[in-house]
Design an enzyme around this catalytic site. Structure first.
Site, PDB file in Angstrom:
ATOM      1  N   ASN A   1     -34.555  10.139  -6.402  1.00  0.00           N
ATOM      2  CA  ASN A   1     -35.610  10.658  -4.949  1.00  0.00           C
ATOM      3  C   ASN A   1     -36.562   9.114  -3.980  1.00  0.00           C
ATOM      4  O   ASN A   1     -37.789   9.082  -3.763  1.00  0.00           O
ATOM      5  CB  ASN A   1     -36.851  11.186  -6.086  1.00  0.00           C
ATOM      6  CG  ASN A   1     -37.086  10.768  -7.411  1.00  0.00           C
ATOM      7  OD1 ASN A   1     -37.188   9.146  -7.530  1.00  0.00           O
ATOM      8  ND2 ASN A   1     -37.997  11.310  -7.769  1.00  0.00           N
TER       9      ASN A   1
ATOM     10  N   ASP B   1     -37.986  -0.608 -17.937  1.00  0.00           N
ATOM     11  CA  ASP B   1     -38.635   0.937 -18.212  1.00  0.00           C
ATOM     12  C   ASP B   1     -37.936   1.686 -19.703  1.00  0.00           C
ATOM     13  O   ASP B   1     -36.918   0.957 -20.367  1.00  0.00           O
ATOM     14  CB  ASP B   1     -38.434   2.661 -17.524  1.00  0.00           C
ATOM     15  CG  ASP B   1     -37.284   3.034 -17.009  1.00  0.00           C
ATOM     16  OD1 ASP B   1     -36.239   1.639 -17.096  1.00  0.00           O
ATOM     17  OD2 ASP B   1     -36.996   2.504 -15.970  1.00  0.00           O
TER      18      ASP B   1
ATOM     19  N   GLU C   1     -41.931   7.004  -9.499  1.00  0.00           N
ATOM     20  CA  GLU C   1     -41.577   7.693  -9.109  1.00  0.00           C
ATOM     21  C   GLU C   1     -42.684   8.206  -7.485  1.00  0.00           C
ATOM     22  O   GLU C   1     -43.702   7.969  -7.060  1.00  0.00           O
ATOM     23  CB  GLU C   1     -42.823   9.447  -9.856  1.00  0.00           C
ATOM     24  CG  GLU C   1     -41.805   9.396 -10.813  1.00  0.00           C
ATOM     25  CD  GLU C   1     -40.298   9.590 -10.792  1.00  0.00           C
ATOM     26  OE1 GLU C   1     -39.717   9.805  -9.557  1.00  0.00           O
ATOM     27  OE2 GLU C   1     -39.528  10.088 -11.597  1.00  0.00           O
TER      28      GLU C   1
ATOM     29  N   HIS D   1     -36.677   6.683  -6.292  1.00  0.00           N
ATOM     30  CA  HIS D   1     -37.811   5.826  -7.616  1.00  0.00           C
ATOM     31  C   HIS D   1     -37.437   4.417  -8.011  1.00  0.00           C
ATOM     32  O   HIS D   1     -35.805   4.369  -8.025  1.00  0.00           O
ATOM     33  CB  HIS D   1     -38.161   6.827  -8.585  1.00  0.00           C
ATOM     34  CG  HIS D   1     -37.305   6.723  -9.801  1.00  0.00           C
ATOM     35  ND1 HIS D   1     -36.570   8.289 -10.866  1.00  0.00           N
ATOM     36  CD2 HIS D   1     -35.889   6.430 -10.090  1.00  0.00           C
ATOM     37  CE1 HIS D   1     -36.023   8.713 -10.915  1.00  0.00           C
ATOM     38  NE2 HIS D   1     -35.870   7.183 -10.461  1.00  0.00           N
TER      39      HIS D   1
END
Ligand code: GLP
Length: 238
Positions: A132, A67, A139, A134
């Site tokens: 979280n 990313d 996400e 990811h």
């Protein structure tokens, strides 16, 4: 899923580096999927040590990163391009033309996945995990994503990334990330999780239901996924 728990983060990261190194030694022209984040810094440091000891040759390797932020220039020290140059690319003999990161200035997701396919697919994909759950910048969502695409970062991710930026307003809200489909297409996945703040996410990833609400849980369906955790990250799993 294969889970290995190590006494500390350093040992878990050295184990990840060893798996990448083994791939490169077995096949010099391997395609490596790379990740950024604080977790991976000791992984790259270990690879650099192996390279300097004469154990590794990156000259035929190809790399694809997961990313990049949208809105941060490639030459900014805050970009993932800069992270990779600093922690790995400038310290080993990889050819820069064989390294690839998504282009934060262009939504070239389809072209990125096509480039990965043209290179023969990813042999080993290194991953971290967000608090979280990811992976990359995929996400929590209502559905799993497929290919590389532009994403809006979750509030928790923006808060976690704030430590690298002077002001909260400077933290990027958007990024371009390999999708869950791109990650699942890798022949092998190596996820590194260290520190207590990853314990809840790791529990969900390994023992929870497979759900896009916790993207890393999809790795339960990957045929060759290795998870390397330190004791703190694995504390809810033992
Ligand atoms: C970012 C990256 C992820 C990484 C995660 C965890 O969100 N896009 O690929 O896994 O951070 O980062 P850290 O290792 O710093 O906790």
């Amino acid at each position: 899923m294969e889970l290995h728990i190590y006494p500390d983060a350093q040992t878990a990261c050295e184990a990840a580096a060893t798996l990448l190194a083994a791939q490169l030694i077995a096949r010099g022209d391997s395609v490596l999927g790379l990740a950024t984040g604080s977790t991976q810094e000791p992984v790259y440091a270990a690879l650099v040590r192996m390279y300097r000891a004469g154990l590794l040759d990156f000259s035929r390797a190809r790399t694809f990163n997961l990313d990049e932020y949208i809105g941060i220039a490639e030459d900014s020290p805050l970009s993932y391009h800069a992270y990779m140059r600093e922690h790995l690319f400038s310290k080993v003999n990889v050819r820069m033309e064989n390294t690839c990161l998504p282009d934060g200035a262009n939504d070239g997701g389809v072209a990125y996945d096509e480039a990965i396919r043209a290179a023969g697919g990813i042999d080993v994909q290194l991953l971290g995990i967000g608090r979280n759950g990811h992976i990359g910048f995929n996400e929590p969502a209502d559905a799993f994503t497929c290919g590389t695409h532009a994403v809006t970062l979750a509030e928790d991710t923006v808060a976690a990334n704030a430590r690298f930026f002077a002001r909260i307003e400077d933290v990027p809200r958007r990024a371009i990330s390999m999708g869950i489909g791109s990650i699942m297409a890798a022949r092998r996945v190596v996820l590194v999780a260290t520190g207590e703040n990853k314990a809840q996410a790791l529990l969900g990833a390994v023992r929870g239901p497979v759900t896009p609400c916790l993207p890393a849980s999809v790795l339960q369906l990957h045929p060759d996924c290795v998870i390397l955790a330190d004791r703190e990250a694995a504390k809810l799993l033992v």
